[in-house]
Design a protein around this motif. Structure first.
Motif, short mmCIF file in Angstrom:
data_model
loop_
_atom_site.label_atom_id
_atom_site.label_comp_id
_atom_site.label_asym_id
_atom_site.label_seq_id
_atom_site.Cartn_x
_atom_site.Cartn_y
_atom_site.Cartn_z
N TYR A 196 -20.92 -7.11 -5.63
CA TYR A 196 -20.62 -7.45 -7.04
C TYR A 196 -21.89 -7.94 -7.71
N TYR A 210 -30.17 -15.31 -4.47
CA TYR A 210 -29.11 -15.70 -5.40
C TYR A 210 -28.20 -16.77 -4.79
N ILE A 269 -7.49 2.03 -2.76
CA ILE A 269 -6.71 0.82 -2.42
C ILE A 269 -7.50 0.03 -1.39
N ILE A 270 -7.97 -1.15 -1.81
CA ILE A 270 -8.71 -2.02 -0.91
C ILE A 270 -8.03 -3.39 -0.89
N THR A 271 -8.29 -4.17 0.15
CA THR A 271 -7.65 -5.48 0.30
C THR A 271 -8.66 -6.49 0.84
N TRP A 272 -8.43 -7.77 0.54
CA TRP A 272 -9.20 -8.82 1.22
C TRP A 272 -8.37 -10.10 1.26
N ILE A 319 -28.34 -3.74 -2.10
CA ILE A 319 -28.91 -4.95 -2.73
C ILE A 319 -30.37 -4.71 -3.11
N ALA A 361 -27.54 -11.76 -10.19
CA ALA A 361 -26.40 -12.25 -9.39
C ALA A 361 -25.92 -11.11 -8.51
N ILE A 362 -26.06 -11.27 -7.19
CA ILE A 362 -25.55 -10.23 -6.27
C ILE A 362 -24.81 -10.92 -5.14
N ILE A 363 -23.49 -10.71 -5.10
CA ILE A 363 -22.67 -11.28 -4.03
C ILE A 363 -21.88 -10.16 -3.37
N THR A 364 -21.43 -10.41 -2.14
CA THR A 364 -20.71 -9.39 -1.37
C THR A 364 -19.54 -10.03 -0.62
N TRP A 365 -18.53 -9.22 -0.34
CA TRP A 365 -17.48 -9.66 0.59
C TRP A 365 -16.87 -8.45 1.28
N LYS A 366 -16.36 -8.71 2.50
CA LYS A 366 -15.79 -7.62 3.30
C LYS A 366 -14.39 -7.26 2.83
N ILE A 367 -14.08 -5.97 2.93
CA ILE A 367 -12.76 -5.49 2.52
C ILE A 367 -12.13 -4.67 3.64
N SER A 368 -10.82 -4.58 3.58
CA SER A 368 -10.06 -3.64 4.38
C SER A 368 -9.33 -2.74 3.37
N GLY A 369 -8.25 -2.07 3.76
CA GLY A 369 -7.54 -1.28 2.76
C GLY A 369 -6.82 -0.09 3.35
N LYS A 373 -14.39 -16.25 0.58
CA LYS A 373 -15.79 -16.47 0.95
C LYS A 373 -16.64 -15.26 0.59
N SER A 387 -20.82 -13.54 0.72
CA SER A 387 -22.20 -13.53 1.16
C SER A 387 -23.01 -12.93 -0.01
N GLY A 388 -24.19 -12.41 0.23
CA GLY A 388 -24.91 -11.78 -0.88
C GLY A 388 -26.41 -11.85 -0.73
N SER A 445 -18.38 -3.75 -9.65
CA SER A 445 -17.77 -3.93 -8.32
C SER A 445 -18.03 -2.64 -7.55
N LYS A 454 -18.06 -0.36 -4.29
CA LYS A 454 -17.38 -0.17 -2.99
C LYS A 454 -18.28 0.64 -2.07
N ILE A 456 -17.39 -4.97 -0.73
CA ILE A 456 -17.70 -4.97 -2.17
C ILE A 456 -19.07 -5.61 -2.36
N ILE A 499 0.85 -1.21 0.00
CA ILE A 499 0.00 0.00 0.00
C ILE A 499 0.88 1.26 0.00
#
Lengths: 101, 101, 101
Positions: free
Chosen positions: B6, C92, A81-84, B67, B80-88, C85, C87-88, B55, B57, B4, A67
Motif C-alpha cells: 500500500y 517509512y 477475493i483476498i482476505t486477512w 518497494i 509511505a509504503i506499507i505491506t501485509w500478508k493476504i490469503s484468499g 499488523k 510491515s513495509g 493497493s 496485489k 498487499i 468466498i
C-alpha cells in the motif's frame, strides 16, 4: 478470530447486492464499499477499469462460506477475493461474532 | 504467499504511472487506486493533503522489488509504503502468482 | 512493530477531528481518510449509510491508547475499530516509530 474479505465488482449496484446478501445470510457483520480505479494485466494487455471495492468484516470461521457466496453471485469469471486476519476493539469484535453467529 | 503493498501519491496521474509500471514489470498482478485525504505531522505541523492510495496485489517474493521500484519512481522524498500478508480464494491467488512470475 | 487501526465515522468533519487529535497526541503518524458506503445489520434491519473510513498508521505499542482515544471522541455508541499488523519500507516504518515516540 476475525477477518476482512476484500473483493471488487464492476458496479455499485453489484457491490450493494453482494453486501446485502452477505449481511442477510450472516456471512458478514458490516461491509464498506468505495469506488476504485483498477489497473491489471489481462491476456497480455494492461487494462484500466472503474470498479467498486468491498471490505467485508466477518468471523474467520465464515470466510470460506463468504468466498463461495461471492463467487456464486459475482458477474466475473475470476473475481478478486483476498482476505486477512484482524484484531481490534474487543466490544466491536464481539459484535462481529454475534452478527455472524 | 501473497501480499498487499500500500502506498500513496500526490496525483492520480502518478498513481496510474506507478501502477502500470508495476504491472508491466510483473511486480504486481492488480492495483486498486482510490482518492484519500491524508492527515500527518511534518516538521512539527499537522498537514492535510489530498492524495491517492494504491493497493498493490502481488506475490510476497516480489515485495522488495516492488518497494524499490516505487521508491525509484516516486516524487516524494519518503513515500509511505506499507505491506501485509493476504490469503484468499485459491483460484485468484494462483492468478496473482502467474501474473508476477 | 507497526499496525493499521481502521475505523469509520458518520462525517468527514468527525474523521478529520479524530485524525488531527491522534496525530497531535503522537498516537498516529499518518491517517488516510476516504468516503465509503456501509451496509450492516442493526436491530434486525439491513442499514445502508454514507460514512468515512480512517486508516491510521501507528506503532503497535500505541494501538490500545489510539483505540481508547477514538472511543472517547467518537459519536457512535459502538464504533467499528479493527487493527492489523503491517510491515513495509524500513525508512517509512522508522518514520512511523519516530512520529509516535
Amino acid at each position: 478470530m476475525h477477518s476482512i474479505v476484500y473483493t471488487t465488482t464492476s458496479s455499485k449496484e453489484e457491490a450493494r447486492k453482494i453486501a446485502r446478501e452477505l449481511v442477510e445470510g450472516k456471512l458478514a457483520a458490516c461491509i464498506n464499499i468505495h469506488e476504485i480505479d483498477s489497473v491489471y494485466s489481462w491476456e497480455g494487455n494492461i487494462e484500466e477499469e472503474q470498479e467498486f471495492a468491498l471490505s467485508v468484516k466477518t468471523a474467520t470461521s465464515k470466510i470460506q462460506q463468504a468466498i463461495d457466496r461471492i463467487k456464486e453471485m459475482h458477474s466475473y469469471e475470476l473475481p478478486a477475493i483476498i482476505t486477512w486476519k484482524i484484531s481490534g476493539d474487543k466490544e466491536y469484535l464481539k459484535w462481529i461474532s454475534e452478527m455472524t453467529d
